[in-house]
Design an enzyme around this catalytic site. Structure first.
Site, PDB file in Angstrom:
ATOM      1  N   THR A 192      -1.057  -3.965  14.617  1.00 28.75           N
ATOM      2  CA  THR A 192      -1.147  -3.012  13.524  1.00 28.75           C
ATOM      3  C   THR A 192      -1.618  -1.661  14.059  1.00 28.75           C
ATOM      4  O   THR A 192      -2.309  -1.602  15.061  1.00 28.75           O
ATOM      5  CB  THR A 192      -2.163  -3.539  12.492  1.00 28.75           C
ATOM      6  OG1 THR A 192      -1.692  -4.780  11.987  1.00 28.75           O
ATOM      7  CG2 THR A 192      -2.378  -2.571  11.353  1.00 28.75           C
ATOM      8  N   ARG A 242       5.437 -12.284   2.671  1.00 23.72           N
ATOM      9  CA  ARG A 242       4.031 -12.337   3.083  1.00 23.72           C
ATOM     10  C   ARG A 242       3.425 -10.938   3.069  1.00 23.72           C
ATOM     11  O   ARG A 242       4.012  -9.973   3.548  1.00 23.72           O
ATOM     12  CB  ARG A 242       3.917 -12.947   4.480  1.00 23.72           C
ATOM     13  CG  ARG A 242       2.470 -13.122   4.971  1.00 23.72           C
ATOM     14  CD  ARG A 242       2.031 -12.023   5.901  1.00 23.72           C
ATOM     15  NE  ARG A 242       0.671 -12.249   6.442  1.00 23.72           N
ATOM     16  CZ  ARG A 242       0.032 -11.427   7.243  1.00 23.72           C
ATOM     17  NH1 ARG A 242       0.606 -10.312   7.628  1.00 23.72           N
ATOM     18  NH2 ARG A 242      -1.181 -11.709   7.686  1.00 23.72           N
ATOM     19  N   GLY A 289      -6.015  -7.109  13.195  1.00 25.98           N
ATOM     20  CA  GLY A 289      -6.306  -8.450  13.691  1.00 25.98           C
ATOM     21  C   GLY A 289      -5.779  -9.512  12.759  1.00 25.98           C
ATOM     22  O   GLY A 289      -4.693  -9.379  12.190  1.00 25.98           O
ATOM     23  N   GLY A 296      -5.092 -11.020   9.691  1.00 28.09           N
ATOM     24  CA  GLY A 296      -5.081 -10.468   8.352  1.00 28.09           C
ATOM     25  C   GLY A 296      -5.766 -11.322   7.311  1.00 28.09           C
ATOM     26  O   GLY A 296      -6.509 -10.809   6.458  1.00 28.09           O
TER      27      GLY A 296
END
Length: 324
Positions: free
Chosen positions: A194, A222, A245, A247
């Site tokens: 991310t 998702r 990281g 989620g």
């Protein structure tokens, strides 16, 4: 007048065997984005504008998992998500399920500025994008050769397969017998790269933004932490926070909001607040975050083996790093 500060990240959890070439590419991209933000802040551009500017640059480069180069769904397509928040009045915008918008962070900004809502998703978000006249591209624009190969590995894997984008140290797992467990269920492959940016400007205004393609081989529909205000992104009068990281762990802990809450309710500084939430709020999850305060402080924290990150302050400090 206060002091400005900026931080960027490209994901928490790094394979210890990451090739030197890719390490250098990551450092160069983070440095370029920092310099872009620094130049804007020196020109008195507002914190929220700098966050959008920097994340657009990260989304346009396919190196990290956002915008072009986003992780692929189980069907080989891209569903992106992003959020942005202006701490001055706690205004925010978020989008999920984005398939054709070149820069999801800018669409999230438009949701904040041009709609009566805070969060739009899937077909509704795409329709809003068309009405706002944002740049639209085919879904194939976001699909890279590297990610097609990773999706093939994910589908073939009975367990985790590691390559240079899979965070071995963050999982602490063996290749064959200890798959990463997320929300109590094993997942076959995990690419948490991310991107995010946090900024405080000379007026003491804090802002934060986060953008991602999500998990490789994720189920259609998702939604992770990145577009969730308070989980992946949060900004207040005190601070701006962007997380990265695992989620599902970040969602459970409302990690970004907790940094601000600890500062507000316990009366502690930014460093102590970040240390507290990383240590006490992630349970068994692995994640990291970047944060700035309205005093011009900047802090990075994570509980895995590394995080792609860079930060700079008005007094001349600048750092780009990957490991602890």
């Amino acid at each position: 007048m206060g002091r400005w500060a900026i931080a960027v990240h490209g994901g928490a959890g790094i394979d210890p065997n990451l090739p030197v070439e890719r390490q250098e590419q990551a450092k160069q991209l983070l440095t370029r984005c920092l310099n872009l933000g620094i130049a804007a802040l020196r020109s008195n551009v507002s914190a929220i504008d700098v966050v959008e500017l920097v994340i657009r640059e990260l989304e346009t480069d396919p190196l990290f998992n956002s915008g072009r180069g986003s992780a692929l769904t189980e069907q080989g397509t891209v569903e992106m998500e992003a959020s942005i928040m202006d701490g001055t009045k706690r205004r925010c915008g978020a989008v999920s399920g984005i398939t054709t918008v070149k820069n999801p962070i800018s669409l999230a900004r438009l949701v904040m500025d041009k709609s009566p809502h805070s969060y739009l998703a899937f077909s509704g978000a795409e329709e809003f994008a068309r009405k706002q006249g944002v740049e639209i591209v085919d879904n194939e624009y976001f699909v890279t050769e590297d990610n097609v190969g990773m999706l093939k590995l994910a589908k073939e894997a009975n367990s985790i397969l590691f390559d240079y984008r899979i965070p071995l140290g963050c999982a602490g797992a063996a290749v064959t017998d200890s798959p990463i467990v997320m929300n109590g269920l094993p997942i076959s492959i995990y690419a948490p790269e991310t991107v995010g940016c946090v900024v405080v400007d000379r007026e003491g205004r804090c802002a934060a933004g986060t953008s991602t393609g999500g998990l490789m081989n994720k189920m259609m529909g998702r939604i992770g932490d990145s577009p969730l205000i308070g989980a992946g992104t949060y900004a207040s009068e005190l601070c701006g926070v962007s997380c990265t990281g695992e989620g599902e762990a970040i969602i459970r802990s409302t990690l970004a909001r907790d940094v601000s809450a600890v500062m507000e309710y316990k009366g502690v500084g930014l460093q102590e607040a970040v240390d507290y939430v990383i240590k006490h709020r992630l349970d068994e999850g692995f994640a990291g975050l970047i944060a700035v305060s309205n005093k011009g402080e900047v802090v990075c924290g994570f509980n895995c083996n590394g995080m792609f990150r860079g930060c700079a302050t008005e007094d001349g400090f600048m750092e780009v790093a990957m490991w602890e």
